[in-house]
Design a protein around this motif. Structure first.
Motif, mmCIF file in Angstrom:
data_model
loop_
_atom_site.group_PDB
_atom_site.id
_atom_site.type_symbol
_atom_site.label_atom_id
_atom_site.label_comp_id
_atom_site.label_asym_id
_atom_site.label_seq_id
_atom_site.Cartn_x
_atom_site.Cartn_y
_atom_site.Cartn_z
ATOM 1 N N THR A 16 49.612 23.109 78.236
ATOM 2 C CA THR A 16 48.816 24.010 77.411
ATOM 3 C C THR A 16 48.357 23.270 76.165
ATOM 4 O OG1 THR A 16 50.846 24.851 76.377
ATOM 5 C CG2 THR A 16 49.965 26.109 78.233
ATOM 6 N N GLU A 17 47.382 23.859 75.461
ATOM 7 C CA GLU A 17 46.788 23.165 74.321
ATOM 8 C C GLU A 17 47.215 23.726 72.974
ATOM 9 O OE1 GLU A 17 42.620 22.475 74.615
ATOM 10 O OE2 GLU A 17 42.667 22.227 76.777
ATOM 11 N N ASN A 18 47.811 24.921 72.952
ATOM 12 C CA ASN A 18 48.263 25.474 71.682
ATOM 13 C C ASN A 18 49.416 26.436 71.921
ATOM 14 O OD1 ASN A 18 47.156 28.178 72.253
ATOM 15 N ND2 ASN A 18 45.159 27.203 71.942
ATOM 16 N N ARG A 19 49.980 26.951 70.827
ATOM 17 C CA ARG A 19 51.166 27.799 70.899
ATOM 18 C C ARG A 19 50.904 29.105 71.634
ATOM 19 N NH1 ARG A 19 54.442 26.904 65.761
ATOM 20 N NH2 ARG A 19 53.988 24.759 65.230
ATOM 21 N N THR A 20 49.738 29.699 71.377
ATOM 22 C CA THR A 20 49.425 30.976 72.012
ATOM 23 C C THR A 20 49.413 30.839 73.527
ATOM 24 O OG1 THR A 20 48.082 31.604 70.094
ATOM 25 C CG2 THR A 20 47.761 32.864 72.115
ATOM 26 N N GLN A 21 48.762 29.784 74.020
ATOM 27 C CA GLN A 21 48.740 29.548 75.458
ATOM 28 C C GLN A 21 50.147 29.327 75.997
ATOM 29 O OE1 GLN A 21 46.127 26.472 76.875
ATOM 30 N NE2 GLN A 21 44.405 27.165 75.632
ATOM 31 N N ALA A 22 50.951 28.552 75.244
ATOM 32 C CA ALA A 22 52.315 28.243 75.688
ATOM 33 C C ALA A 22 53.147 29.517 75.821
ATOM 34 C CB ALA A 22 52.973 27.277 74.711
ATOM 35 N N VAL A 23 53.053 30.397 74.822
ATOM 36 C CA VAL A 23 53.820 31.650 74.857
ATOM 37 C C VAL A 23 53.330 32.539 75.998
ATOM 38 C CG1 VAL A 23 54.279 33.801 73.600
ATOM 39 C CG2 VAL A 23 54.422 31.594 72.414
ATOM 40 N N TYR A 24 52.003 32.605 76.151
ATOM 41 C CA TYR A 24 51.430 33.437 77.222
ATOM 42 C C TYR A 24 51.913 32.953 78.592
ATOM 43 C CZ TYR A 24 47.863 35.898 79.962
ATOM 44 O OH TYR A 24 47.223 36.700 80.860
ATOM 45 N N LEU A 25 51.864 31.628 78.809
ATOM 46 C CA LEU A 25 52.267 31.074 80.090
ATOM 47 C C LEU A 25 53.773 31.213 80.309
ATOM 48 C CD1 LEU A 25 51.291 29.608 82.594
ATOM 49 C CD2 LEU A 25 51.643 27.435 81.404
ATOM 50 N N ALA A 26 54.549 31.058 79.228
ATOM 51 C CA ALA A 26 56.005 31.192 79.332
ATOM 52 C C ALA A 26 56.391 32.607 79.748
ATOM 53 C CB ALA A 26 56.656 30.843 77.999
ATOM 54 N N ARG A 27 55.672 33.589 79.242
ATOM 55 C CA ARG A 27 55.939 34.973 79.637
ATOM 56 C C ARG A 27 55.570 35.178 81.109
ATOM 57 N NH1 ARG A 27 57.222 37.615 75.052
ATOM 58 N NH2 ARG A 27 56.187 37.021 73.119
ATOM 59 N N GLU A 28 54.453 34.585 81.529
ATOM 60 C CA GLU A 28 54.036 34.708 82.926
ATOM 61 C C GLU A 28 55.080 34.093 83.861
ATOM 62 O OE1 GLU A 28 51.089 36.005 84.489
ATOM 63 O OE2 GLU A 28 51.112 37.076 82.592
#
Length: 224
Positions: A208-220
């Motif tokens: 991922t490229e930023n924190r928001t993407q990382a958190v979103y993907l981690a939840r998925e």
């Protein structure tokens, strides 16, 4: 006592901006601390307000504006301040717009026809560090992720998922709460540089490229 949520409005249409300000300031615990007519002014006001310790907790950002778009402004804010929390509020739900906004670091994406109570709930959710995207917008985001993923697969092999260490999971949970590198360092008794390295490793492992993407993907992936 409820925390006061400071909001910066960025909207080029005067009537829309004034209407939003009226609605928001009628809500207990909300305070509009600034208004901007384009992305460039939003970035400038955000930095000025931070300089006098009145930095916005939330930025409500339109997408299509003169001089600097909402996506460009969001990227500028999240790059200069990792704790910046931006909610895109727009009339457009095109897949590319959604994808680009999230890629830039936006934590929320709402259409302007959203009911007022949903807007307030989203602001509170993002203020608490929780990303928020309307279900129908989330579907478009997943479609765009899938489309871009299939396109990339045609030219490169898909990267394998790397396992996060216990420390990285711990830091990821704090990122999901909206904690800055400094806050994480203080909480875990680490050097801020060490935290930055861990965050870089997390982004790299999750591709991922930023924190928001990382958190979103981690939840998925049910990592949180």
């Amino acid at each position: 006592m409820t925390d006061l949520i400071r909001i910066l409005l960025c909207e080029d249409q005067t009537l829309m901006r004034q209407g939003l300000r009226t609605i928001l300031e009628l809500e207990p615990g909300f305070q509009v601390v600034g208004e901007a007519v384009d992305g460039e002014e939003a970035v400038s006001q955000y930095n000025q307000l931070r300089a006098v310790d009145n930095g916005p907790d939330i930025v409500l950002m339109d997408i299509q504006m003169p001089r600097m778009s909402g996506v460009q402004a969001t990227a500028a804010l999240t790059t200069s301040d990792s704790a910046a929390r931006v909610i895109i509020l727009t009339t457009f739900d095109y897949e590319d717009y959604v994808f680009d906004a999230i890629k830039a670091g936006a934590m929320g994406y709402l259409l302007k026809d959203v009911p007022a109570d949903e807007l307030m709930a989203t602001i509170r959710q993002v203020y608490a560090g929780e990303p928020s995207i309307q279900p129908k917008i989330a579907n478009k985001l997943l479609i765009e992720f899938g489309r871009k993923g299939r396109s990339a697969a045609g030219t490169a092999r898909s990267p394998q998922q790397e396992e996060l260490s216990p420390r990285e999971i711990e830091i990821l949970k704090l990122l999901a709460q909206g904690a800055s590198n400094r806050r994480i360092a203080e909480k875990l008794v680490l050097a801020e540089g060490t935290v930055k390295n861990h965050v870089s490793n997390i982004l790299s492992k999750l591709h991922t490229e930023n924190r928001t993407q990382a958190v979103y993907l981690a939840r998925e992936r049910k990592l949180l």
